[in-house]
Design an enzyme around this catalytic site. Structure first.
Site, mmCIF file in Angstrom:
data_model
loop_
_atom_site.group_PDB
_atom_site.id
_atom_site.type_symbol
_atom_site.label_atom_id
_atom_site.label_comp_id
_atom_site.label_asym_id
_atom_site.label_seq_id
_atom_site.Cartn_x
_atom_site.Cartn_y
_atom_site.Cartn_z
ATOM 1 N N ASP A 8 0.842 -1.198 0.000
ATOM 2 C CA ASP A 8 0.000 0.000 0.000
ATOM 3 C C ASP A 8 0.877 1.247 0.000
ATOM 4 O O ASP A 8 2.114 1.169 -0.144
ATOM 5 C CB ASP A 8 -1.041 -0.049 1.144
ATOM 6 C CG ASP A 8 -0.447 0.212 2.524
ATOM 7 O OD1 ASP A 8 0.774 0.454 2.635
ATOM 8 O OD2 ASP A 8 -1.215 0.184 3.509
ATOM 9 N N HIS A 9 0.244 2.399 0.173
ATOM 10 C CA HIS A 9 0.934 3.696 0.090
ATOM 11 C C HIS A 9 2.069 3.858 1.105
ATOM 12 O O HIS A 9 2.991 4.621 0.873
ATOM 13 C CB HIS A 9 -0.091 4.816 0.309
ATOM 14 C CG HIS A 9 -0.849 4.669 1.601
ATOM 15 N ND1 HIS A 9 -1.918 3.787 1.735
ATOM 16 C CD2 HIS A 9 -0.665 5.218 2.815
ATOM 17 C CE1 HIS A 9 -2.363 3.831 2.964
ATOM 18 N NE2 HIS A 9 -1.633 4.686 3.658
ATOM 19 N N CYS A 65 2.676 -3.550 4.006
ATOM 20 C CA CYS A 65 1.844 -2.383 4.296
ATOM 21 C C CYS A 65 2.477 -1.707 5.522
ATOM 22 O O CYS A 65 3.675 -1.884 5.754
ATOM 23 C CB CYS A 65 0.367 -2.740 4.493
ATOM 24 S SG CYS A 65 -0.044 -3.775 5.902
ATOM 25 N N THR A 67 2.018 -2.161 8.786
ATOM 26 C CA THR A 67 2.395 -3.174 9.780
ATOM 27 C C THR A 67 2.602 -4.557 9.175
ATOM 28 O O THR A 67 3.149 -5.436 9.839
ATOM 29 C CB THR A 67 1.271 -3.320 10.832
ATOM 30 O OG1 THR A 67 0.070 -3.697 10.129
ATOM 31 C CG2 THR A 67 1.057 -2.022 11.597
ATOM 32 N N GLY A 68 2.085 -4.762 7.978
ATOM 33 C CA GLY A 68 2.069 -6.099 7.368
ATOM 34 C C GLY A 68 0.840 -6.893 7.771
ATOM 35 O O GLY A 68 0.575 -7.966 7.216
ATOM 36 N N VAL A 69 0.075 -6.363 8.706
ATOM 37 C CA VAL A 69 -1.053 -7.122 9.246
ATOM 38 C C VAL A 69 -2.237 -7.146 8.281
ATOM 39 O O VAL A 69 -2.697 -8.211 7.860
ATOM 40 C CB VAL A 69 -1.483 -6.570 10.624
ATOM 41 C CG1 VAL A 69 -2.744 -7.287 11.109
ATOM 42 C CG2 VAL A 69 -0.366 -6.747 11.646
ATOM 43 N N HIS A 98 8.411 -24.957 8.616
ATOM 44 C CA HIS A 98 7.365 -25.704 9.332
ATOM 45 C C HIS A 98 5.952 -25.453 8.800
ATOM 46 O O HIS A 98 5.096 -26.320 8.925
ATOM 47 C CB HIS A 98 7.386 -25.339 10.828
ATOM 48 C CG HIS A 98 8.583 -25.885 11.544
ATOM 49 N ND1 HIS A 98 8.737 -25.812 12.922
ATOM 50 C CD2 HIS A 98 9.695 -26.512 11.082
ATOM 51 C CE1 HIS A 98 9.892 -26.362 13.268
ATOM 52 N NE2 HIS A 98 10.498 -26.795 12.164
ATOM 53 N N ARG A 109 6.404 0.314 8.517
ATOM 54 C CA ARG A 109 6.496 1.175 9.696
ATOM 55 C C ARG A 109 7.053 0.421 10.890
ATOM 56 O O ARG A 109 7.099 0.947 12.002
ATOM 57 C CB ARG A 109 5.115 1.757 10.023
ATOM 58 C CG ARG A 109 4.596 2.697 8.955
ATOM 59 C CD ARG A 109 3.154 3.104 9.189
ATOM 60 N NE ARG A 109 2.724 4.062 8.174
ATOM 61 C CZ ARG A 109 1.444 4.269 7.833
ATOM 62 N NH1 ARG A 109 0.489 3.580 8.429
ATOM 63 N NH2 ARG A 109 1.141 5.154 6.912
ATOM 64 N N HIS A 133 5.275 -31.857 9.681
ATOM 65 C CA HIS A 133 4.823 -30.498 9.362
ATOM 66 C C HIS A 133 3.826 -30.505 8.209
ATOM 67 O O HIS A 133 2.927 -29.673 8.158
ATOM 68 C CB HIS A 133 6.016 -29.599 9.047
ATOM 69 C CG HIS A 133 6.990 -29.530 10.174
ATOM 70 N ND1 HIS A 133 6.657 -29.020 11.407
ATOM 71 C CD2 HIS A 133 8.279 -29.957 10.277
ATOM 72 C CE1 HIS A 133 7.701 -29.099 12.208
ATOM 73 N NE2 HIS A 133 8.700 -29.679 11.550
HETATM 74 C C1 RB5 Z 1 -2.473 2.352 6.555
HETATM 75 O O1 RB5 Z 1 -2.540 3.530 7.277
HETATM 76 C C2 RB5 Z 1 -2.279 1.164 7.479
HETATM 77 O O2 RB5 Z 1 -3.431 0.940 8.214
HETATM 78 C C3 RB5 Z 1 -1.865 -0.054 6.695
HETATM 79 O O3 RB5 Z 1 -0.705 0.233 5.982
HETATM 80 C C4 RB5 Z 1 -1.575 -1.297 7.492
HETATM 81 O O4 RB5 Z 1 -0.681 -1.034 8.505
HETATM 82 C C5 RB5 Z 1 -2.768 -2.047 7.965
HETATM 83 O O5 RB5 Z 1 -2.673 -3.166 8.500
#
Ligand code: RB5
Length: 146
Positions: A8-9, A65, A67-69, A98, A109, A133
């Site tokens: 993402d951005h 992204c 956080t990658g989450v 595994h 970030r 596994h």
């Molecule tokens: C974008 O602001 C942020 O929410 C996204 O990049 C990511 O961290 C979401 O999981």
């Protein structure tokens, strides 16, 4: 080995650094974007990369992204995808050995570019061990059919 990337951005710069790192090591990289720093929605890129990997159009995927989450959660909604977020190399390596992860995610970030490269290198250098596994991975994937 074809690797498809999406972000993402928040992760444009890190994506380009990782892409150059991979290409310098001989991987073919397909970049699904974004290349824009304007706010966008990560689910689109997570799904797009997930579908390419699940369809066999790419061997592996890398998602970034903030956080990658969020982007890994989106990819994991695609049948056949095992995406994990890693902020350090040990989990990345073990996730392949595994859990046979087919998509790696991390947060622009959260990790710096050098750490991100180590995470990617450990993940790509590891091999799925199979055996007990495989049984466990099969159990995870069977959940998709219930
Ligand atoms: C974008 O602001 C942020 O929410 C996204 O990049 C990511 O961290 C979401 O999981």
């Amino acid at each position: 080995m074809v690797i498809v990337m999406g972000n993402d951005h928040s992760a444009v710069d890190l994506k380009h650094e990782i892409k150059a790192h991979l290409e310098a090591r001989g991987y073919e990289v397909r970049d699904f974007g974004t290349d824009s720093r304007e706010s966008c929605d990560y689910a689109y890129y997570g799904e797009k990369v997930g579908r390419a990997v699940a369809a066999g159009e790419a061997d592996l995927g890398i998602l970034i992204c903030g956080t990658g989450v969020g982007i890994s959660l989106a990819a994991n909604k695609v049948k056949g995808i095992r995406a994990c977020v890693c902020s350090e190399p040990f989990s990345a390596k073990l996730s392949k050995m595994h859990n046979d992860t087919n998509i790696l995610a991390f947060g622009a970030r959260v990790v710096g570019s050098e750490l991100a490269k180590m995470i990617v290198d450990e993940w790509l250098g590891a091999k799925f061990e199979g055996g007990r596994h495989q049984r466990r991975v099969d159990q995870i994937m069977e959940i998709e059919n219930r």
